[in-house]
Design an enzyme around this catalytic site. Sequence first.
Site, mmCIF file in Angstrom:
data_model
loop_
_atom_site.group_PDB
_atom_site.id
_atom_site.type_symbol
_atom_site.label_atom_id
_atom_site.label_comp_id
_atom_site.label_asym_id
_atom_site.label_seq_id
_atom_site.Cartn_x
_atom_site.Cartn_y
_atom_site.Cartn_z
ATOM 1 N N GLU A 42 35.374 -46.068 -4.394
ATOM 2 C CA GLU A 42 35.641 -45.795 -2.874
ATOM 3 C C GLU A 42 34.846 -44.503 -2.415
ATOM 4 O O GLU A 42 35.372 -43.320 -3.554
ATOM 5 C CB GLU A 42 36.210 -46.796 -1.711
ATOM 6 C CG GLU A 42 36.013 -47.815 -2.058
ATOM 7 C CD GLU A 42 37.244 -48.880 -0.875
ATOM 8 O OE1 GLU A 42 37.731 -49.695 -0.684
ATOM 9 O OE2 GLU A 42 38.787 -47.882 -0.533
ATOM 10 N N ALA A 73 34.854 -41.073 -0.087
ATOM 11 C CA ALA A 73 35.232 -41.460 2.106
ATOM 12 C C ALA A 73 33.880 -41.842 2.770
ATOM 13 O O ALA A 73 34.310 -41.253 3.853
ATOM 14 C CB ALA A 73 35.320 -39.577 2.222
ATOM 15 N N TYR A 116 31.918 -43.618 3.052
ATOM 16 C CA TYR A 116 31.849 -45.212 2.695
ATOM 17 C C TYR A 116 30.521 -45.995 1.977
ATOM 18 O O TYR A 116 30.176 -46.752 1.001
ATOM 19 C CB TYR A 116 31.736 -45.925 3.690
ATOM 20 C CG TYR A 116 33.928 -45.732 4.136
ATOM 21 C CD1 TYR A 116 34.054 -44.952 4.017
ATOM 22 C CD2 TYR A 116 33.385 -46.622 4.569
ATOM 23 C CE1 TYR A 116 35.886 -45.425 4.566
ATOM 24 C CE2 TYR A 116 35.087 -47.176 5.951
ATOM 25 C CZ TYR A 116 35.740 -46.403 5.449
ATOM 26 O OH TYR A 116 37.579 -45.846 6.109
ATOM 27 N N GLU A 127 31.411 -55.169 -9.669
ATOM 28 C CA GLU A 127 30.870 -55.506 -10.337
ATOM 29 C C GLU A 127 29.594 -54.795 -10.871
ATOM 30 O O GLU A 127 29.185 -54.764 -11.090
ATOM 31 C CB GLU A 127 30.014 -56.495 -9.850
ATOM 32 C CG GLU A 127 31.139 -57.711 -8.668
ATOM 33 C CD GLU A 127 31.617 -57.921 -7.858
ATOM 34 O OE1 GLU A 127 31.913 -56.491 -7.472
ATOM 35 O OE2 GLU A 127 31.889 -58.343 -6.836
ATOM 36 N N CYS A 167 29.608 -59.539 -2.987
ATOM 37 C CA CYS A 167 28.896 -59.264 -2.014
ATOM 38 C C CYS A 167 27.466 -59.441 -2.581
ATOM 39 O O CYS A 167 27.079 -59.249 -3.378
ATOM 40 C CB CYS A 167 29.366 -57.212 -1.266
ATOM 41 S SG CYS A 167 28.847 -56.093 -2.210
HETATM 42 ZN ZN LIG Z 1 29.914 -55.979 -3.851
#
Ligand SMILES: [Zn+2]
Lengths: 147, 147, 147, 147
Positions: free
Chosen positions: D56, D58, D60, D67, D98
Site C-alpha cells: 500500500e 499513503a 492510495y 496479484e 479486484c
Molecule cells: Zn487488485
Amino acid sequence: LDEILRTGKLSAAFEKELFTLASEAKNRSYAPYSKFRVGAAVIATSGNIYLGGNVESASYGATRCAEQTAFQKAVSEGDRRFLAVGVATDTDAFISPCGICRQFMVEFGKGVIVYNFKPDGTFKRYLLSELLPDSFGPEDLDRPRGQ
Amino acid sequence: LDEILRTGKLSAAFEKELFTLASEAKNRSYAPYSKFRVGAAVIATSGNIYLGGNVESASYGATRCAEQTAFQKAVSEGDRRFLAVGVATDTDAFISPCGICRQFMVEFGKGVIVYNFKPDGTFKRYLLSELLPDSFGPEDLDRPRGQ
Amino acid sequence: LDEILRTGKLSAAFEKELFTLASEAKNRSYAPYSKFRVGAAVIATSGNIYLGGNVESASYGATRCAEQTAFQKAVSEGDRRFLAVGVATDTDAFISPCGICRQFMVEFGKGVIVYNFKPDGTFKRYLLSELLPDSFGPEDLDRPRGQ
Amino acid sequence: LDEILRTGKLSAAFEKELFTLASEAKNRSYAPYSKFRVGAAVIATSGNIYLGGNVESASYGATRCAEQTAFQKAVSEGDRRFLAVGVATDTDAFISPCGICRQFMVEFGKGVIVYNFKPDGTFKRYLLSELLPDSFGPEDLDRPRGQ
Ligand SMILES: [Zn+2]
Ligand SMILES: [Zn+2]
Ligand SMILES: [Zn+2]
Ligand SMILES: [Zn+2]
C-alpha cells in the site's frame, strides 16, 4: 427519468441520446499515445448527466479512462448513485470498459447499466454486475479478520 | 485573466478566489477510507475553471486524487494548457500533491503554479517543475532508442 | 554493504554492478505498447537486491513501471528500507523515474539514492527527496483534521 | 506440472500447495492503511512459481495488489503464460481479485485458473474469463478505427 427509475430501463430515445453524448465526449479525449479515443456519458439517479474522455499520460500508469473521468466528475459534484453509462469509441466493435473502470464504477453500485456503443449507434448492454461478477467492494473491507 | 497571462502571477484577489473554489470542491469529495478530504481547482489559459474532489475506491489502487479529477474534467472539456491549480484539505499543514498527480499534471506543462492551501487560506506556492524536477514526460517517449 | 551503510555512498564498483543489474532487468521487460523498455535494480539495507522490468497493459492505466516491480518484490519479501535504486533504459539520455514511482518509493524513505543510467553506464544521481520535494507521505495521513 | 498442462486442472495436492504459498506471501504484505493483508502465488507454464503481497501507499492510488506483485515478478523474470493463481486473505470469505488485477492478469491470457482461498484452505475457483467477461485486451488496441 421517472420512467427509467420506475422500469429500470432506458427508453430507445434515451439510449440514442446517451450514444450522442458519449460520442460527443469522445471528441475531446486526449489519447496521443494509443490513438484510441473513448468517450463516456453517465446518468445519475438525480437526473444529472456527466461526460468524460480518456486522458493519457506519458507515464502510461497515470492514464485515466473516459469512464473514470465521467464518474469522477459526477462523484465530485455530489452524485453517488447512477442509472446507466454509455461508452463510445472509433472502432467497429463493442468495446467494453476495462477492469479498472469496472472496479472504479462498482464502488457506487452493481446495478448500473453499461452500454458499449459502436460508431453506428448499435450497442451491447450489460449490468455492471455481469461485467464484474463476484466483485471486490466496500463490503469486503469491513469484514472481520482472523488476525 | 489577461493580467495573469501577462505577469505569470495571480493577484491576491484571485488567489483568494482559488482558495474558495478548492475548498468548495473539497466538500463533495468521496473519501470513506482515508477520511482525508481534498479539493482542487484548476484555471486553464482559456479562463475556464474546473473543480474536483478526491474519489476513493475499496480497491485502493483505483483511488483518484482531487487534482486528477479537476484536470481530467478540464482536459476532457478541451482545455490543454493551465495557469494554476489550488489544493485544499482539512489539515493544518501545507499538503502537496502526490507524485501521481504531479506526473499527471506535468503532461500538460511544467509551468503551472501549484498552491497548497491550509484551511485558513494561507498557502505555499510552487511551480510544478519545482515539485517534479527532471520529470519524465512526453518528450522522453519520443527519444531514439539504441535498440 | 557495510561501507555503503557507513558512508551513505556506493563505491564505483558497486555503481557499476548496479548498472549491470538494472540493464539485465531491462531485458525481460514487457513493453509492447510504448516499446520503451526499462529495468530497475534496488538494494535493500539488508543487502538483498531485487530486479524488475516494466510491465505494460492494454489498459494503459494498469501499466506498472520497472521501479514499482522491483520495490513491490522487495517489500513483499520483507524488506522495508532501501539504499539505492538504479534505472536503465535504451535511450541515450538520463531518464528519471516518473512521479508515480517517486511516490511509490517515498513510502519507504526519502533518502534512497536514485541512479539514472544511460546505456553506456554513465549516470545522474539524486536523493529521492530531491526528485520529490515536499512530498506527500505516510506522515500526512496521520495529521489531525479540522473536521 | 505435466499433469496440469495435460488436464488443465490442478491436483488436490497442488491446490493445497498453492494455498500454502499464497498464505506465506500474505505474511509479508505491507498494508498499514487498510490492514487488509493479501498474498498471491502464481504458477507459470514454465513451472516457475512467484509469490507477492499487497503493497500500500499513503497516496492510495499507488497501492499495488498482491496479484499484481506476483504477476509483475513473473513477467519481469521472463514468464508470459500462466496456469493458475491463488489468493489468500485473513477474512473468512472468498475474496476475489479486484478489477484492476483482473485487467492486469488478462493481458497474459484469459484461461488462468483463479483460486480464492479462505484462511481454512477452502476455495472458490474460476477461469479469469469468468471474472472479466467480454474483457478489454491487447486485441482491441489493434482494431481499425473509423478515424
Ligand atoms: Zn487488485
Ligand atoms: Zn478503463
Ligand atoms: Zn495525488
Ligand atoms: Zn514510473
